[in-house]
Design an enzyme around this catalytic site. Structure first.
Site, PDB file in Angstrom:
ATOM      1  N   CYS A   1      -8.454  -7.815  -3.376  1.00 29.76           N
ATOM      2  CA  CYS A   1      -7.046  -8.160  -3.081  1.00 29.76           C
ATOM      3  C   CYS A   1      -6.324  -6.839  -3.530  1.00 29.76           C
ATOM      4  O   CYS A   1      -6.420  -6.224  -4.654  1.00 29.76           O
ATOM      5  CB  CYS A   1      -6.496  -9.243  -3.732  1.00 29.76           C
ATOM      6  SG  CYS A   1      -6.773  -9.291  -5.690  1.00 29.76           S
TER       7      CYS A   1
ATOM      8  N   GLU B   1     -10.340  -4.924 -12.492  1.00 26.27           N
ATOM      9  CA  GLU B   1      -9.407  -4.036 -12.439  1.00 26.27           C
ATOM     10  C   GLU B   1      -9.474  -2.870 -13.643  1.00 26.27           C
ATOM     11  O   GLU B   1      -8.368  -1.944 -13.427  1.00 26.27           O
ATOM     12  CB  GLU B   1      -8.032  -4.804 -12.591  1.00 26.27           C
ATOM     13  CG  GLU B   1      -7.616  -6.084 -12.187  1.00 26.27           C
ATOM     14  CD  GLU B   1      -6.485  -6.800 -12.732  1.00 26.27           C
ATOM     15  OE1 GLU B   1      -5.632  -6.639 -12.466  1.00 26.27           O
ATOM     16  OE2 GLU B   1      -6.859  -7.906 -13.846  1.00 26.27           O
TER      17      GLU B   1
ATOM     18  N   HIS C   1      11.893   8.473  13.060  1.00 28.16           N
ATOM     19  CA  HIS C   1      11.893   7.977  11.823  1.00 28.16           C
ATOM     20  C   HIS C   1      12.014   6.539  11.491  1.00 28.16           C
ATOM     21  O   HIS C   1      11.402   5.806  10.851  1.00 28.16           O
ATOM     22  CB  HIS C   1      12.910   8.470  10.774  1.00 28.16           C
ATOM     23  CG  HIS C   1      12.627  10.033  10.703  1.00 28.16           C
ATOM     24  ND1 HIS C   1      11.470  10.420   9.971  1.00 28.16           N
ATOM     25  CD2 HIS C   1      13.025  11.297  11.065  1.00 28.16           C
ATOM     26  CE1 HIS C   1      11.596  11.925   9.773  1.00 28.16           C
ATOM     27  NE2 HIS C   1      12.448  12.370  10.532  1.00 28.16           N
TER      28      HIS C   1
END
Lengths: 88, 559
Positions: free
Chosen positions: B493, B422, B189
């Site tokens: 981005c 966006e 982990h």
């Protein structure tokens, strides 16, 4: 009251079968302990995942379940059914 | 100079100063007679359990957010054991016989740890869980201070016998430049967490690591699976070359140039971005200039900051995003309304145009002045644009600031301009928006949020917040095509750009620039150099016809 049951699931008393065993034990009121079917062996709390998996019981081994309380018989029946059911 | 070898966990490298970490708790020498009586010892145990439960719950949430839901499950196991009746029973029995809570916890857990260690496979993992939980309870019971792993100084290489997942989840990837452990395995982990946090890491080095003292300078070479002690300059460079930090622009196998740039959120992140070989800055956030202060930053203050960014990249492009805030980020000197739904409210360009034109004009003035300086090429992009009219209004303001500076005889230039895509609205108007500017930059995190109507922060819908849904990928495809039709270049981005499997897809969709956190740049550049753009295009075509996320994951071979 006690009962000896042979463990059927392939994984033994590990992982999912153990988890199901502990969950089933938690549905009952009575005191429930489990351990190897050996007179001298120490029994552990059947409601503890840690203790139950810690027994390291493999497929094909026999365990002894001891129940003490009002719903002892029902508890033993339910736990026996968990241990004798092939995992799906 | 000496080299120790181990198993590589993260294919990144870092040079820093060793700090040993020992999670074991020193137990006070106590005798049974020091127990304060069963009742108060039991109360101390109960209290420690409550504190541990709170800590574990918080860590589970943080891990789910930073690393992943599946990885957070390790804390579920700890929580399950915390209230295990067998443990309670054993601790109570020991306390009843006169032990202190500390002794009782240590003895009880040790016996279970020993028992599980002797078993096989997944039982050995339970032993690690129990040790971790035991140390946590003992730390709380003895009031011990641990090295706070979340606030290690920058440039630390953390060295330990082994690290638990909870230790690793606390690490700050901006401060910790490397990890080295005596034990551990590639699929533990801790290793998975280190990889997710992009921390260079080498594990299973063995006992030789114990000879490395605190304060030593080491290179953790995650590519070669080696730790170099006191690396000399020559070796340092050689090692750096093996981790493929490429300072030069990269192209695909068949020669298509892809710009790999950095996302930067503070001035301190400029140096790491340069060191990681970024081709420039694809997203320079400016919020840090405006937040946590009583008055807005002056035009000169902003100018100096933008110049510093340009000077860090004298030969490449720096894209600054104008202020992107809204009701979700309080700014004391702006009277922002409390909004029922801040992500659909006055934020980004809306705020700059409607509420705070003066603030926006000051930022534009600083940017136009910085653009006149020779260093680098400045780009400016506008966030949260949803209509062509908004963009026209922005362009008018840029023209008017340009005129003002001209009249005042201040040296300035108009930078390359771009629009952040966006929102679905921007996607559907990408052609018209791109006709007015030089570039489009797709912010995949927000685009996913708005296309899927699923916020990142809302647990119940996190599954929908995934760019691999057909709707999001088709939005990206449309944006790239429309942008190119208007002769604009198109960048991405967002987290998506930094993931190697998805990056091939983005290149296949025709994206010209990828911008991401600096830490992943070397591996992305290495991956880009291995892409065949024709094959990537075929992959993108196959993905775009898929009807479900499952089919897309299948085509990307993402298990």
């Amino acid at each position: 009251m006690d009962r000896a049951v042979t463990v059927v699931p392939e994984a033994g008393l590990h992982a999912r079968p153990a988890s199901r065993f502990v969950q089933t034990a938690n549905e009952f009121e009575c005191d429930l302990r489990v351990g190897p079917a050996d007179e001298s062996a120490t029994l552990v709390n059947a409601r503890s995942m840690l203790a139950v998996t810690g027994l390291g019981v493999e497929h094909g081994e026999t365990v002894s379940i001891v129940a003490d309380g009002d719903d002892a018989e029902a508890a033993l029946n339910a736990l026996e059914s968990v241990l004798s059911t092939e995992e799906v | 100079m000496r080299t120790l070898t181990g198993i590589s966990v993260t294919p990144l490298s870092g040079v820093g100063t060793v700090q040993w970490y020992d999670p074991a708790v020193e137990l006070p020498e106590t005798t049974d007679s020091e127990a304060a009586g069963p009742e108060s010892e039991l109360a101390a145990f109960e209290h420690a359990r409550d504190v541990a439960r709170e800590e574990l719950t918080a860590e589970r949430e943080r891990t789910a957010k930073r690393i992943g839901e599946a990885e957070a499950e390790v804390f579920e196991a700890h929580l399950e054991f915390l209230d295990d009746p067998q443990i309670t029973e054993d601790v109570t029995a020991a306390v009843d016989e006169g032990s202190t809570a500390t002794q009782a916890v240590a003895e009880t857990f040790d016996s279970y740890v020993e028992q599980f260690e002797g078993m096989e496979g997944r039982f050995a993992e339970r032993a690690a869980d129990l040790r971790d939980l035991r140390d946590r309870l003992l730390r709380i019971l003895t009031d011990s201070e641990h090295t706070d792993l979340s606030t290690l100084p920058e440039g630390t290489v953390l060295v330990a016998e082994d690290l638990t997942p909870s230790d690793t989840a606390r690490l700050d990837p901006d401060a910790v430049v490397g990890l080295a452990t005596v034990g551990g395995g590639r699929t533990s982990h801790s290793a998975i967490f280190a990889r997710s946090l992009a921390i260079p890491a080498v594990v299973d080095i063995g006992n030789a690591l114990f000879d490395v003292d605190d304060g030593t300078t080491v290179l953790v070479d995650g590519e070669a699976g080696a730790v170099v002690i006191d690396p000399d300059t020559g070796h340092d460079q050689a090692a750096t070359a093996t981790v493929e930090i490429k300072p030069d622009p990269v192209s695909t196998v068949d020669g298509r140039a892809i710009e790999v740039a950095a996302n930067v959120g503070t001035i301190e992140e400029l140096t790491p971005a340069v060191e990681r070989g970024a081709d420039g800055i694809g997203l320079f956030r400016t919020e840090f200039l405006f937040l946590d202060r009583e008055t807005p930053p002056t035009e000169d203050e902003q100018y100096e900051t933008y110049r510093a960014a340009l000077e860090a990249f004298p030969d490449s492009r720096v894209i600054v995003r104008t202020l992107d805030v809204g009701g979700d980020k309080p700014i004391s000197y702006l009277d922002l309304p409390d909004e029922e739904n801040p992500f659909l409210g006055a934020r980004g360009i809306r705020l700059s145009l409607e509420e705070n034109t003066a603030l926006f004009e000051a930022q534009l003035r600083a940017l136009l002045r910085a653009a006149a300086d020779g260093a680098g090429d400045l780009g400016v992009m506008f966030p949260m644009v949803t209509t062509v009219a908004e963009l026209d209004r922005v362009l008018e303001l840029v023209a008017s600031v340009d005129n003002d500076l001209e009249r005042e005889d201040v040296t300035h230039a108009v930078p390359e301009l771009g629009v952040m895509v966006e929102t679905p609205a921007a996607v559907f108007c990408a052609h018209e928006l791109a006709e007015r500017v030089e570039f489009l930059s797709i912010g995949t995190n927000d685009l996913t949020q708005y296309v899927m109507a699923a916020s990142r922060g809302t647990e119940t819908v996190t599954d929908l917040h995934d760019p691999l849904y057909p709707a999001v990928l088709r939005a990206i495809d449309r944006t790239v095509r429309e942008g190119h039709r208007s002769d604009a270049w198109v960048g991405v981005c967002g987290e998506m750009a930094g993931e190697p499997e998805l990056m091939t897809l983005l290149v296949g969709l025709g994206v010209d620039e990828l911008s991401m956190s600096a830490v992943t740049i070397p591996s992305v550049k290495a991956a880009v150099a291995g892409i065949d753009s024709e094959a990537a295009r075929a992959l993108a075509r196959a993905v775009l016809t898929a009807e479900t996320r499952a089919a897309i994951r299948d085509r990307l071979q993402l298990g």
